[in-house]
Write an enzyme that holds these catalytic residues in place. Structure first.
Site, PDB file in Angstrom:
ATOM      1  N   TYR A 334      -9.263  -7.992  -6.607  1.00  0.00           N
ATOM      2  CA  TYR A 334      -9.885  -9.204  -6.044  1.00  0.00           C
ATOM      3  C   TYR A 334     -11.402  -9.224  -6.133  1.00  0.00           C
ATOM      4  O   TYR A 334     -12.018 -10.169  -5.660  1.00  0.00           O
ATOM      5  CB  TYR A 334      -9.600  -9.351  -4.542  1.00  0.00           C
ATOM      6  N   CYS A 361      -8.283   6.085 -16.127  1.00  0.00           N
ATOM      7  CA  CYS A 361      -8.701   5.742 -17.482  1.00  0.00           C
ATOM      8  C   CYS A 361      -8.693   4.233 -17.652  1.00  0.00           C
ATOM      9  O   CYS A 361      -7.917   3.675 -18.424  1.00  0.00           O
ATOM     10  CB  CYS A 361      -7.776   6.423 -18.479  1.00  0.00           C
ATOM     11  N   TYR A 390      -4.620  -2.787   3.287  1.00  0.00           N
ATOM     12  CA  TYR A 390      -4.357  -2.982   1.852  1.00  0.00           C
ATOM     13  C   TYR A 390      -4.977  -1.897   0.986  1.00  0.00           C
ATOM     14  O   TYR A 390      -5.393  -2.157  -0.145  1.00  0.00           O
ATOM     15  CB  TYR A 390      -4.801  -4.384   1.393  1.00  0.00           C
TER      16      TYR A 390
HETATM   17  C1  LIG Z   1      -0.304 -11.231   4.148  1.00  0.00           C
HETATM   18  C2  LIG Z   1       0.331 -12.005   5.235  1.00  0.00           C
HETATM   19  C3  LIG Z   1      -0.110 -11.831   6.540  1.00  0.00           C
HETATM   20  C4  LIG Z   1      -1.273 -10.958   6.922  1.00  0.00           C
HETATM   21  O1  LIG Z   1      -2.467 -11.401   6.399  1.00  0.00           O
HETATM   22  P1  LIG Z   1      -3.834 -10.712   6.912  1.00  0.00           P
HETATM   23  O2  LIG Z   1      -4.876 -11.386   6.113  1.00  0.00           O
HETATM   24  O3  LIG Z   1      -3.718  -9.264   6.590  1.00  0.00           O
HETATM   25  O4  LIG Z   1      -3.919 -10.963   8.361  1.00  0.00           O
HETATM   26  C5  LIG Z   1       0.565 -12.510   7.535  1.00  0.00           C
HETATM   27  N1  LIG Z   1       1.607 -13.310   7.261  1.00  0.00           N
HETATM   28  C6  LIG Z   1       2.058 -13.509   6.003  1.00  0.00           C
HETATM   29  C7  LIG Z   1       3.220 -14.373   5.775  1.00  0.00           C
HETATM   30  C8  LIG Z   1       1.436 -12.861   4.952  1.00  0.00           C
HETATM   31  O5  LIG Z   1       1.865 -13.067   3.714  1.00  0.00           O
END
Ligand SMILES: *Cc1c(COP(=O)(O)O)cnc(C)c1O
Length: 455
Positions: A334, A361, A390
């Protein structure tokens, strides 16, 4: 310092939760994920308290466990009274293996398989957020086979751009997730859910994106969702008991990033939603929110050892570290921004600028470019801040790099909650079934029977 739990001790070393990062690196090796339990528990409490305080019909945060999935995180979330989101059979399995109550799980995903749906139904998952009509029919079949009625939320897209980075926007009409309100398809989806056997509609879900630092995108979503719910009530005679507003609470990664007060943000959302429902004479729903990054992001720091410093005369400098995209792919994926520092001399000025480069690599294997940092030397401990979300959950074994351990800090005491992968793990896993058959606990056998593995 970026966070209150980041300090510098008398030796000039960077400390997390009062623990010397250089000592942690020496004790546990690098790369090393460090999590400050006090920070993540505090975030859980702020969200849970705010939702209880400000919502007339109550509410609960669900920890979006994809942000950091390991058994200890489910134990902690459970002990704080939170529910959790899972997005795959693997996350569901991990939650159950940690003893997390199935009824407090919400199962998400835009491509759940029949096996995963059967697994979720048989495990007694409290809510399944159904993404589309095919899934609704598959779930009905799975629930029917199990002789159960499954409670569901329908995932709808309110058509909102929360003005954050495109790759993490998920609530737009053309998103791959859910069914659009704007096109009328969400109404059809609702009608179908109300008529489908073995399905009990509990309410609606939306998730508009990530890194949301203000209440406005959530209150906009609440407006659209309540208007839709009101329309559903008129057209189908159905009143939703649950409204899930999704996740996306922002965390600051670099100086100057907004650092939202979650209590204030949730209060604004709750008050706005309550007023909207009152205006529509709609009974206040039980509200769910799904913070992932907001719970674990700021609690995490990753430690590496500087392997070499390479200055290309007239161009730029690279700091080569013993990790990279295998433990933190977020810059490669990202272009995410991070704050870095040399933990050995954290109090010194950041008088050096470099790209922090991973060991893979791939030219794109970077933690960041043009990053201000203290002048580095080989052997130094390099810290990347705010890596709790993440990172571990997106880690890979690319280039056959073993994944780092997670050390959790509580009251200044470190404990390993995920051990470092070994070379033996690397060759054992592809023969996973051998490993599975070696397991004998009743829970594993039940699940492996379920998936048809021999045990
Ligand atoms: C990824 C996701 C979250 C969490 O998002 P954050 O930005 O980590 O708070 C919550 N609900 C759904 C459905 C998601 O896909």
């Amino acid at each position: 310092m970026l966070q209150d739990n980041h300090t510098i001790n008398a030796a000039g070393h960077f400390c997390v939760g009062g623990v010397d990062a250089v000592t942690l690196a020496q004790t546990y090796g690098t790369p090393l994920y460090v999590m400050d339990e006090a920070v993540l528990r505090a975030k859980m409490r702020v969200c849970a308290d705010a939702m209880t305080k400000y919502l007339p019909a109550g509410g609960m945060p669900l920890f979006a466990s994809k942000a950091l999935c390991c058994k200890e995180m489910y134990r902690i979330a459970g002990s704080e009274g939170l529910g959790a989101d899972v997005v795959s059979g693997g996350e569901l399995y991990t939650a159950l293996a940690a003893g997390f109550p199935a009824e407090k799980l919400c199962f998400h995903g835009s491509a759940k398989t029949m096996d995963e749906l059967r697994f979720a139904v048989s495990a007694g998952v409290g809510l399944i957020a159904v993404d589309n009509d095919e899934e609704l029919q598959n779930l009905s079949r799975a629930a029917g086979e199990a002789g159960r009625t499954q409670r569901v939320l329908l995932r709808v897209t309110p058509g909102i751009d929360p003005h954050t980075f495109a790759a993490v926007n998920t609530g737009m009409v053309d998103s791959k997730f859910g069914v659009a309100i704007e096109t009328g398809q969400a109404m059809e989806f609702t009608r179908a859910a109300l008529e489908t056997p073995h399905i009990a509609l509990a309410g609606f879900h939306c998730h508009i994106g990530s890194q949301i630092a203000e209440s406005k995108p959530f209150t906009d979503a609440a407006d659209i969702m309540t208007a839709f719910m009101d329309e559903v009530r008129t057209e189908c005679g159905y009143t939703a008991g649950i409204l899930n507003l999704g996740g996306g609470l922002a965390v600051p990664y670099v100086a100057g990033d907004p650092d939202p007060d979650y209590d204030a943000l949730i209060r604004e959302v709750a008050e706005h939603l309550t007023a909207r429902c009152a205006a529509l004479h709609y009974p206040a729903p039980y509200v769910l929110m799904e913070p992932g990054r907001g719970i674990v992001g700021a609690a995490g720091v990753t430690l590496y050892t500087v392997q070499s410093v390479k200055t290309i005369t007239g161009y730029k400098s690279y700091i080569a570290i013993d990790g990279g995209m295998t433990d933190d792919p977020r810059y490669a994926l990202y272009g995410s921004q991070y704050t870095v520092l040399i933990a050995d001399r954290a109090g010194e000025p950041k008088d050096f600028t470099a790209d922090v480069a991973g060991r893979c690599c791939e030219s794109g294997d970077l933690i960041g470019e043009n990053m201000p940092i203290q002048t580095p030397r080989a052997g130094d401990t390099l810290a990347v801040l705010v890596t709790g979300a993440y990172n571990y959950s997106m880690a890979s074994n690319y280039n056959r790099v073993p994944r780092p351990p997670i050390v959790m800090l509580r009251d200044g005491v470190p404990r390993v909650v995920v051990r470092r992968e070994t070379y033996e793990d690397l060759v054992a896993w592809p023969g996973g079934c051998t490993r599975f058959t070696a397991r004998s606990d009743a829970f594993s056998e039940k699940i492996f029977d379920f998936f048809g593995f021999s045990s």
